[in-house]
Write an enzyme that holds these catalytic residues in place. Sequence first.
Site, PDB file in Angstrom:
ATOM      1  N   ALA A  64       0.871  -1.165   0.000  1.00 23.21           N
ATOM      2  CA  ALA A  64       0.000   0.000   0.000  1.00 23.21           C
ATOM      3  C   ALA A  64       0.916   1.225   0.000  1.00 23.21           C
ATOM      4  O   ALA A  64       2.076   1.140   0.414  1.00 23.21           O
ATOM      5  CB  ALA A  64      -0.894  -0.015   1.220  1.00 23.21           C
ATOM      6  N   GLY A 109       0.699  -4.966   0.920  1.00 26.17           N
ATOM      7  CA  GLY A 109      -0.520  -5.035   0.109  1.00 26.17           C
ATOM      8  C   GLY A 109      -0.306  -5.747  -1.220  1.00 26.17           C
ATOM      9  O   GLY A 109      -1.261  -6.267  -1.809  1.00 26.17           O
ATOM     10  N   GLU A 112      -0.608  -9.325  -0.407  1.00 30.88           N
ATOM     11  CA  GLU A 112      -2.031  -9.540  -0.106  1.00 30.88           C
ATOM     12  C   GLU A 112      -2.870  -9.576  -1.387  1.00 30.88           C
ATOM     13  O   GLU A 112      -3.820 -10.355  -1.495  1.00 30.88           O
ATOM     14  CB  GLU A 112      -2.520  -8.442   0.849  1.00 30.88           C
ATOM     15  CG  GLU A 112      -1.908  -8.594   2.240  1.00 30.88           C
ATOM     16  CD  GLU A 112      -2.133  -7.377   3.135  1.00 30.88           C
ATOM     17  OE1 GLU A 112      -1.745  -6.259   2.732  1.00 30.88           O
ATOM     18  OE2 GLU A 112      -2.699  -7.539   4.218  1.00 30.88           O
ATOM     19  N   GLU A 132       4.750  -5.093   7.343  1.00 29.94           N
ATOM     20  CA  GLU A 132       3.978  -4.027   8.012  1.00 29.94           C
ATOM     21  C   GLU A 132       4.397  -3.736   9.443  1.00 29.94           C
ATOM     22  O   GLU A 132       4.392  -2.580   9.865  1.00 29.94           O
ATOM     23  CB  GLU A 132       2.473  -4.361   7.995  1.00 29.94           C
ATOM     24  CG  GLU A 132       1.808  -4.193   6.649  1.00 29.94           C
ATOM     25  CD  GLU A 132       1.834  -5.446   5.783  1.00 29.94           C
ATOM     26  OE1 GLU A 132       2.643  -6.362   6.075  1.00 29.94           O
ATOM     27  OE2 GLU A 132       1.065  -5.509   4.827  1.00 29.94           O
TER      28      GLU A 132
HETATM   29  N1  CO8 Z   1       4.622   3.189  -0.796  1.00 27.94           N
HETATM   30  C1  CO8 Z   1       5.043   4.365  -1.318  1.00 27.94           C
HETATM   31  N2  CO8 Z   1       6.170   4.498  -2.029  1.00 27.94           N
HETATM   32  C2  CO8 Z   1       6.918   3.410  -2.211  1.00 27.94           C
HETATM   33  C3  CO8 Z   1       6.543   2.153  -1.715  1.00 27.94           C
HETATM   34  C4  CO8 Z   1       5.331   2.064  -0.971  1.00 27.94           C
HETATM   35  N3  CO8 Z   1       4.873   0.912  -0.475  1.00 27.94           N
HETATM   36  N4  CO8 Z   1       7.488   1.253  -2.048  1.00 27.94           N
HETATM   37  C5  CO8 Z   1       8.419   1.912  -2.759  1.00 27.94           C
HETATM   38  N5  CO8 Z   1       8.083   3.214  -2.846  1.00 27.94           N
HETATM   39  C6  CO8 Z   1       8.823   4.274  -3.540  1.00 27.94           C
HETATM   40  C7  CO8 Z   1      10.045   4.698  -2.756  1.00 27.94           C
HETATM   41  O1  CO8 Z   1       9.684   5.616  -1.739  1.00 27.94           O
HETATM   42  C8  CO8 Z   1      10.900   5.303  -3.833  1.00 27.94           C
HETATM   43  O2  CO8 Z   1      10.419   6.601  -4.091  1.00 27.94           O
HETATM   44  P1  CO8 Z   1      11.509   7.809  -4.366  1.00 27.94           P
HETATM   45  O3  CO8 Z   1      12.207   7.406  -5.642  1.00 27.94           O
HETATM   46  O4  CO8 Z   1      10.627   9.003  -4.533  1.00 27.94           O
HETATM   47  O5  CO8 Z   1      12.418   7.836  -3.203  1.00 27.94           O
HETATM   48  C9  CO8 Z   1      10.573   4.452  -5.052  1.00 27.94           C
HETATM   49  O6  CO8 Z   1       9.342   3.779  -4.769  1.00 27.94           O
HETATM   50  C10 CO8 Z   1      11.621   3.399  -5.340  1.00 27.94           C
HETATM   51  O7  CO8 Z   1      11.830   2.678  -4.158  1.00 27.94           O
HETATM   52  P2  CO8 Z   1      13.294   2.450  -3.496  1.00 27.94           P
HETATM   53  O8  CO8 Z   1      14.215   3.560  -3.852  1.00 27.94           O
HETATM   54  O9  CO8 Z   1      13.095   2.188  -2.043  1.00 27.94           O
HETATM   55  O10 CO8 Z   1      13.760   1.141  -4.268  1.00 27.94           O
HETATM   56  P3  CO8 Z   1      14.720  -0.006  -3.716  1.00 27.94           P
HETATM   57  O11 CO8 Z   1      15.017  -0.868  -4.884  1.00 27.94           O
HETATM   58  O12 CO8 Z   1      15.857   0.572  -2.966  1.00 27.94           O
HETATM   59  O13 CO8 Z   1      13.819  -0.831  -2.663  1.00 27.94           O
HETATM   60  C11 CO8 Z   1      11.817  -1.904  -1.869  1.00 27.94           C
HETATM   61  C12 CO8 Z   1      12.669  -1.498  -3.090  1.00 27.94           C
HETATM   62  C13 CO8 Z   1      12.566  -2.956  -1.034  1.00 27.94           C
HETATM   63  C14 CO8 Z   1      10.528  -2.477  -2.396  1.00 27.94           C
HETATM   64  C15 CO8 Z   1      11.565  -0.640  -1.003  1.00 27.94           C
HETATM   65  O14 CO8 Z   1      11.049   0.399  -1.823  1.00 27.94           O
HETATM   66  C16 CO8 Z   1      10.579  -0.875   0.109  1.00 27.94           C
HETATM   67  O15 CO8 Z   1      10.927  -1.449   1.126  1.00 27.94           O
HETATM   68  N6  CO8 Z   1       9.315  -0.420  -0.084  1.00 27.94           N
HETATM   69  C17 CO8 Z   1       8.309  -0.496   0.923  1.00 27.94           C
HETATM   70  C18 CO8 Z   1       7.777  -1.897   1.002  1.00 27.94           C
HETATM   71  C19 CO8 Z   1       6.763  -1.985   2.099  1.00 27.94           C
HETATM   72  O16 CO8 Z   1       7.064  -1.774   3.271  1.00 27.94           O
HETATM   73  N7  CO8 Z   1       5.533  -2.350   1.726  1.00 27.94           N
HETATM   74  C20 CO8 Z   1       4.457  -2.506   2.667  1.00 27.94           C
HETATM   75  C21 CO8 Z   1       3.717  -1.227   2.822  1.00 27.94           C
HETATM   76  S1  CO8 Z   1       2.512  -1.345   4.081  1.00 27.94           S
HETATM   77  C22 CO8 Z   1       1.238  -2.189   3.380  1.00 27.94           C
HETATM   78  O17 CO8 Z   1       1.266  -2.606   2.253  1.00 27.94           O
HETATM   79  C23 CO8 Z   1       0.070  -2.397   4.261  1.00 27.94           C
HETATM   80  C24 CO8 Z   1      -1.164  -2.941   3.515  1.00 27.94           C
HETATM   81  C25 CO8 Z   1      -2.393  -2.804   4.347  1.00 27.94           C
HETATM   82  C26 CO8 Z   1      -2.782  -1.382   4.476  1.00 27.94           C
HETATM   83  C27 CO8 Z   1      -3.832  -1.193   5.509  1.00 27.94           C
HETATM   84  C28 CO8 Z   1      -4.365   0.241   5.563  1.00 27.94           C
HETATM   85  C29 CO8 Z   1      -4.323   0.895   6.883  1.00 27.94           C
END
Ligand code: CO8
Length: 258
Positions: A64, A109, A112, A132
Amino acid sequence: MYQHLKIQEHGNIAIMTISAPKSLNALNSTILGEIDEYLDEFEAANFRCLIITGDGEKSFVAGADISEMASLGAQQGETFGKKGATVFRRIETLPCPVIAAVNGFALGGGCELAMACDIRICSDNARFGQPEVGLGIIPGFSGTVRLARLVGMGIAKQLIFSGKNIKADEALRIGLVNAVYPQAELLDHAIDIANQIANNAPLAVRAAKLCINTCYDMPAEEAIAFENRAFGLCFNTSDQKEGMKAFLTKGKYEFKGE
Ligand code: CO8
């Protein structure tokens, strides 16, 4: 037409590609709304199988959208969670099968979303996880519900409590995906599976999906009775009559969904 979805429709199957390249296809409210909207179109068009994948070669869906969630309060968090959970439940209960072609990160997400699909295959660079708790939340798009059902409670608890990502081969080992392919071949394999499904009697495939989904949680006696009713109803269809006739006369018949 859609800001974040690319749609391809080939015969009886459709491919929905989630596209938000700046955030590795993370799901925000707009994208969830667009998926819901496309599902209306998809259902109305009577397709026989849907493939869901992510744009690019790096990510299926990286979760998400954290920037949308960062400032939410409890009520808003619940509302956002409900929005995702409702769309994912709709995918899970869509009458025809849905295949997730997981082409990279399937985190939070994203994992999921894949779990709401009927069949999951992935590329060799795929990574799965429920990170999460490392963000101060829990899986909110039904991850605690579906992961335990798919891989068992012990492994689900370890993945969710640790927040650790796993690679494609580990996802295969624990039964989270059915097969792993080289990135360049993934979509072709998904299309092959979709075509195999689409060549079968559509009403029978739908009845089979309904039985598997509905009977999973039922006591055995009820489940067996449910399947028995669904089996009987298949004999009301002309596809059953024509399909069996074609087999017995060594002829050919293309199922019509009637
Ligand atoms: N949300 C928003 N932006 C994101 C997300 C995300 N989930 N994942 C990546 N991005 C963005 C980064 O911020 C980055 O943006 P910018 O270039 O502006 O800095 C861009 O995408 C590229 O990402 P990275 O530079 O981090 O790329 P890497 O190759 O270094 O890393 C990863 C890739 C490992 C995927 C890393 O981006 C990461 O860890 N992302 C987050 C993953 C995460 O934690 N996902 C779970 C989110 S929580 C969730 O899904 C809960 C679901 C239920 C919601 C319930 C509602 C209340």
